[in-house]
Motif scaffolding. Sequence first.
Motif, PDB file in Angstrom:
ATOM      1  N   GLU A 262       0.775  -1.281   0.086  1.00 36.30           N
ATOM      2  CA  GLU A 262      -0.056   0.093  -0.063  1.00 36.30           C
ATOM      3  C   GLU A 262       0.944   1.314  -0.040  1.00 36.30           C
ATOM      4  N   THR A 265       2.906   1.468  -3.281  1.00 28.04           N
ATOM      5  CA  THR A 265       1.758   2.121  -4.317  1.00 28.04           C
ATOM      6  C   THR A 265       1.515   3.608  -4.313  1.00 28.04           C
ATOM      7  N   VAL A 266       1.569   4.222  -2.931  1.00 23.87           N
ATOM      8  CA  VAL A 266       1.626   5.786  -2.836  1.00 23.87           C
ATOM      9  C   VAL A 266       2.820   6.272  -3.397  1.00 23.87           C
ATOM     10  N   GLU A 269       2.546   6.362  -7.163  1.00 26.23           N
ATOM     11  CA  GLU A 269       1.533   7.401  -7.661  1.00 26.23           C
ATOM     12  C   GLU A 269       2.278   8.612  -7.649  1.00 26.23           C
TER      13      GLU A 269
END
Length: 293
Positions: A262, A265-266, A269
């Motif tokens: 998680e 992924t941040v 992005e």
Amino acid sequence: YQRRVHGTLSECLFFFAACCSMVKLGFIGCGQMGAALVKGVLAQGFVESPSDIFCADPYKPQCDKLEAEFKVKICTSNQEVVAGAELIVLAVKPQCAEAVLAELRPALGAQHVLVSICAGLTLATLARFSGAQASGLRVVRVMPNTPCMVGCCAAAYALGPNATASDGTLIGGLFRSVGVAYELEESKLDAVTGLSGGGPAYVAMMIEAMADGGVRAGLPRAVAQSLAAQTVLGTAKMVLEGTQHPGQIKDAVTSPAGTTIEGVTVLEEAGFRGAVNKAVVAAAARSKALGAL
């Protein structure tokens, strides 16, 4: 073309100690980087006596500190350093280098190796300032970084006018006393500047950001910063001492549908990889532009 200082640590130390048994070291400028090198050289026993190291710096309290802590020879002038030493580390601000070398030019000769750690000054510029072409002075340019101060330097160096392979081995050993050292073509030193030269700032920003995140998630500031810094240190040791690619280390932590993926992924992005990549390239380009001035 690149060459790291080869051999086991003990072999390199033995070779360098043998070379330095007949070499006296001089430091013109003894700020944080110069002082770190003095400490590293003495810690590894690369000179027979601290009195074989000659230091000059306009800031007297720094000289007093070096003399009290390391018992090195403190000189009252740069000329005194040149008179006493064969291998001279130039560790002054880049804008001061021309004036310093102009003053020393009559005394510098083929018996000396000039090692510049002045950011942005090319070998051609150093040779011009020092009169190396006429005198036979051997010139070497080094790009170290600030972790030199804690014995974890990442350095690269390029041999210049008149410098020999033996000079390269000697300089490699000098900087290996405080970390790692690679011999490269001078054209690659701008990339080194962007990567390991500026790298401590990038990593410090990451540690700060991780600690801020820890505080945001509920940790005390001191604990968050310690955990963040230790995580960076431990991960770096895994890369340097192990056989895994950094991507493999990342993959080993990111279990399916877990917490780490998680967070990764941040970062993806937000363009984390691209931002770091661009920072290195931008800093390298700036180094090249400064060297052309």
